[in-house]
Scaffold this motif. Structure first.
Motif, PDB file in Angstrom:
ATOM      1  N   LEU A  15       0.825  -1.214   0.000  1.00 19.21           N
ATOM      2  CA  LEU A  15       0.000   0.000   0.000  1.00 19.21           C
ATOM      3  C   LEU A  15       0.854   1.256   0.000  1.00 19.21           C
ATOM      4  O   LEU A  15       0.517   2.250  -0.633  1.00 19.21           O
ATOM      5  N   ASP A  16       1.972   1.191   0.702  1.00 22.20           N
ATOM      6  CA  ASP A  16       2.878   2.332   0.788  1.00 22.20           C
ATOM      7  C   ASP A  16       3.485   2.684  -0.566  1.00 22.20           C
ATOM      8  O   ASP A  16       3.810   3.834  -0.837  1.00 22.20           O
ATOM      9  N   ALA A  17       3.611   1.685  -1.435  1.00 18.90           N
ATOM     10  CA  ALA A  17       4.203   1.905  -2.755  1.00 18.90           C
ATOM     11  C   ALA A  17       3.226   2.572  -3.724  1.00 18.90           C
ATOM     12  O   ALA A  17       3.632   3.081  -4.772  1.00 18.90           O
ATOM     13  N   LEU A  18       1.941   2.571  -3.379  1.00 21.24           N
ATOM     14  CA  LEU A  18       0.909   3.162  -4.241  1.00 21.24           C
ATOM     15  C   LEU A  18       0.701   4.629  -3.896  1.00 21.24           C
ATOM     16  O   LEU A  18       0.996   5.066  -2.784  1.00 21.24           O
ATOM     17  N   ILE A  19       0.144   5.355  -4.851  1.00 17.13           N
ATOM     18  CA  ILE A  19      -0.283   6.706  -4.503  1.00 17.13           C
ATOM     19  C   ILE A  19      -1.463   6.561  -3.537  1.00 17.13           C
ATOM     20  O   ILE A  19      -2.231   5.589  -3.629  1.00 17.13           O
ATOM     21  N   PRO A  20      -1.614   7.467  -2.596  1.00 14.03           N
ATOM     22  CA  PRO A  20      -2.640   7.303  -1.558  1.00 14.03           C
ATOM     23  C   PRO A  20      -4.051   7.056  -2.090  1.00 14.03           C
ATOM     24  O   PRO A  20      -4.776   6.225  -1.555  1.00 14.03           O
ATOM     25  N   ARG A  21      -4.465   7.746  -3.139  1.00 12.48           N
ATOM     26  CA  ARG A  21      -5.828   7.556  -3.660  1.00 12.48           C
ATOM     27  C   ARG A  21      -6.022   6.136  -4.179  1.00 12.48           C
ATOM     28  O   ARG A  21      -7.074   5.533  -3.971  1.00 12.48           O
ATOM     29  N   SER A  22      -5.014   5.567  -4.839  1.00 14.40           N
ATOM     30  CA  SER A  22      -5.113   4.184  -5.325  1.00 14.40           C
ATOM     31  C   SER A  22      -5.195   3.212  -4.158  1.00 14.40           C
ATOM     32  O   SER A  22      -5.973   2.253  -4.190  1.00 14.40           O
ATOM     33  N   ALA A  23      -4.398   3.451  -3.129  1.00 10.66           N
ATOM     34  CA  ALA A  23      -4.445   2.599  -1.942  1.00 10.66           C
ATOM     35  C   ALA A  23      -5.822   2.672  -1.294  1.00 10.66           C
ATOM     36  O   ALA A  23      -6.379   1.646  -0.874  1.00 10.66           O
ATOM     37  N   ALA A  24      -6.404   3.859  -1.217  1.00 15.92           N
ATOM     38  CA  ALA A  24      -7.727   4.030  -0.613  1.00 15.92           C
ATOM     39  C   ALA A  24      -8.792   3.278  -1.410  1.00 15.92           C
ATOM     40  O   ALA A  24      -9.704   2.683  -0.824  1.00 15.92           O
ATOM     41  N   LEU A  25      -8.686   3.276  -2.727  1.00 14.47           N
ATOM     42  CA  LEU A  25      -9.650   2.541  -3.558  1.00 14.47           C
ATOM     43  C   LEU A  25      -9.606   1.047  -3.261  1.00 14.47           C
ATOM     44  O   LEU A  25     -10.636   0.375  -3.250  1.00 14.47           O
ATOM     45  N   ILE A  26      -8.419   0.521  -3.030  1.00 12.87           N
ATOM     46  CA  ILE A  26      -8.285  -0.896  -2.681  1.00 12.87           C
ATOM     47  C   ILE A  26      -8.872  -1.151  -1.295  1.00 12.87           C
ATOM     48  O   ILE A  26      -9.621  -2.105  -1.092  1.00 12.87           O
ATOM     49  N   LEU A  27      -8.566  -0.287  -0.351  1.00 12.52           N
ATOM     50  CA  LEU A  27      -9.044  -0.470   1.019  1.00 12.52           C
ATOM     51  C   LEU A  27     -10.564  -0.398   1.113  1.00 12.52           C
ATOM     52  O   LEU A  27     -11.166  -1.068   1.950  1.00 12.52           O
ATOM     53  N   GLU A  28     -11.201   0.388   0.250  1.00 16.34           N
ATOM     54  CA  GLU A  28     -12.664   0.499   0.244  1.00 16.34           C
ATOM     55  C   GLU A  28     -13.334  -0.836  -0.025  1.00 16.34           C
ATOM     56  O   GLU A  28     -14.477  -1.052   0.361  1.00 16.34           O
ATOM     57  N   GLN A  29     -12.644  -1.732  -0.696  1.00 18.29           N
ATOM     58  CA  GLN A  29     -13.214  -3.026  -1.074  1.00 18.29           C
ATOM     59  C   GLN A  29     -13.016  -4.097  -0.005  1.00 18.29           C
ATOM     60  O   GLN A  29     -13.497  -5.215  -0.154  1.00 18.29           O
ATOM     61  N   MET A  30     -12.317  -3.752   1.066  1.00 17.25           N
ATOM     62  CA  MET A  30     -11.997  -4.724   2.104  1.00 17.25           C
ATOM     63  C   MET A  30     -12.872  -4.529   3.339  1.00 17.25           C
ATOM     64  O   MET A  30     -13.421  -3.457   3.554  1.00 17.25           O
ATOM     65  N   GLU A  31     -12.972  -5.584   4.153  1.00 12.67           N
ATOM     66  CA  GLU A  31     -13.645  -5.459   5.445  1.00 12.67           C
ATOM     67  C   GLU A  31     -12.824  -4.570   6.346  1.00 12.67           C
ATOM     68  O   GLU A  31     -11.590  -4.563   6.283  1.00 12.67           O
ATOM     69  N   ALA A  32     -13.495  -3.827   7.204  1.00 16.98           N
ATOM     70  CA  ALA A  32     -12.817  -2.867   8.080  1.00 16.98           C
ATOM     71  C   ALA A  32     -11.722  -3.520   8.916  1.00 16.98           C
ATOM     72  O   ALA A  32     -10.618  -2.980   9.041  1.00 16.98           O
ATOM     73  N   ALA A  33     -11.992  -4.677   9.494  1.00 12.39           N
ATOM     74  CA  ALA A  33     -10.988  -5.348  10.327  1.00 12.39           C
ATOM     75  C   ALA A  33      -9.752  -5.714   9.516  1.00 12.39           C
ATOM     76  O   ALA A  33      -8.620  -5.614  10.003  1.00 12.39           O
ATOM     77  N   ASP A  34      -9.947  -6.121   8.251  1.00 16.72           N
ATOM     78  CA  ASP A  34      -8.816  -6.465   7.387  1.00 16.72           C
ATOM     79  C   ASP A  34      -7.997  -5.229   7.025  1.00 16.72           C
ATOM     80  O   ASP A  34      -6.775  -5.291   6.920  1.00 16.72           O
ATOM     81  N   VAL A  35      -8.666  -4.106   6.831  1.00 17.29           N
ATOM     82  CA  VAL A  35      -7.965  -2.858   6.526  1.00 17.29           C
ATOM     83  C   VAL A  35      -7.059  -2.480   7.690  1.00 17.29           C
ATOM     84  O   VAL A  35      -5.880  -2.166   7.503  1.00 17.29           O
TER      85      VAL A  35
END
Length: 121
Positions: A15-35
């Motif tokens: 996630l750190d290697a991605l631009i923040p907006r791209s990382a956020a798009l991935i995190l939106e698709q995950m369960e909160a506990a997994d994020v």
């Protein structure tokens, strides 16, 4: 991408290697506990910045709720992905509720059957 991230040895590095907006798009698709698990070890300012970029209001609220608990507390491990149904409903009505909820999420961890007051017994 989100499901692959769950199996990464160090998802925070990815996630750190991605631009923040791209990382956020991935995190939106995950369960909160997994994020929160994926972001373990990040400093709070960096986490807050990334979480602020999540556009999905419900996902952001769930993340803020779970992140409000200390990592060693039970609340930090709870899930917000559940369905509650009234025990007076028949199978058809319950299935309709489950199908409607499935349109909102791709994962339902738990089904609670509650009484007429909404209490789990």
């Amino acid at each position: 991408m989100a499901s692959i991230l769950l199996f990464a040895d160090d998802p925070a590095d990815f996630l750190d290697a991605l631009i923040p907006r791209s990382a956020a798009l991935i995190l939106e698709q995950m369960e909160a506990a997994d994020v929160l698990e994926a972001l373990e070890g990040w400093d709070e300012e960096k986490k807050d910045t990334l979480l602020s970029l999540i556009r999905d209001r419900k996902a952001r609220e769930d993340l803020l709720l779970l992140s409000s608990y200390e990592e060693d507390r039970f609340g930090s491990r709870m899930s917000t992905e559940f369905v509650s149904v009234d025990r007076s409903l028949g199978v058809q009505e319950i299935m309709k509720q489950l199908i409607a909820r499935a349109a909102e999420t791709d994962h339902i961890a738990t089904l609670f059957v509650t009484d007429e007051n909404g209490l789990f017994r």
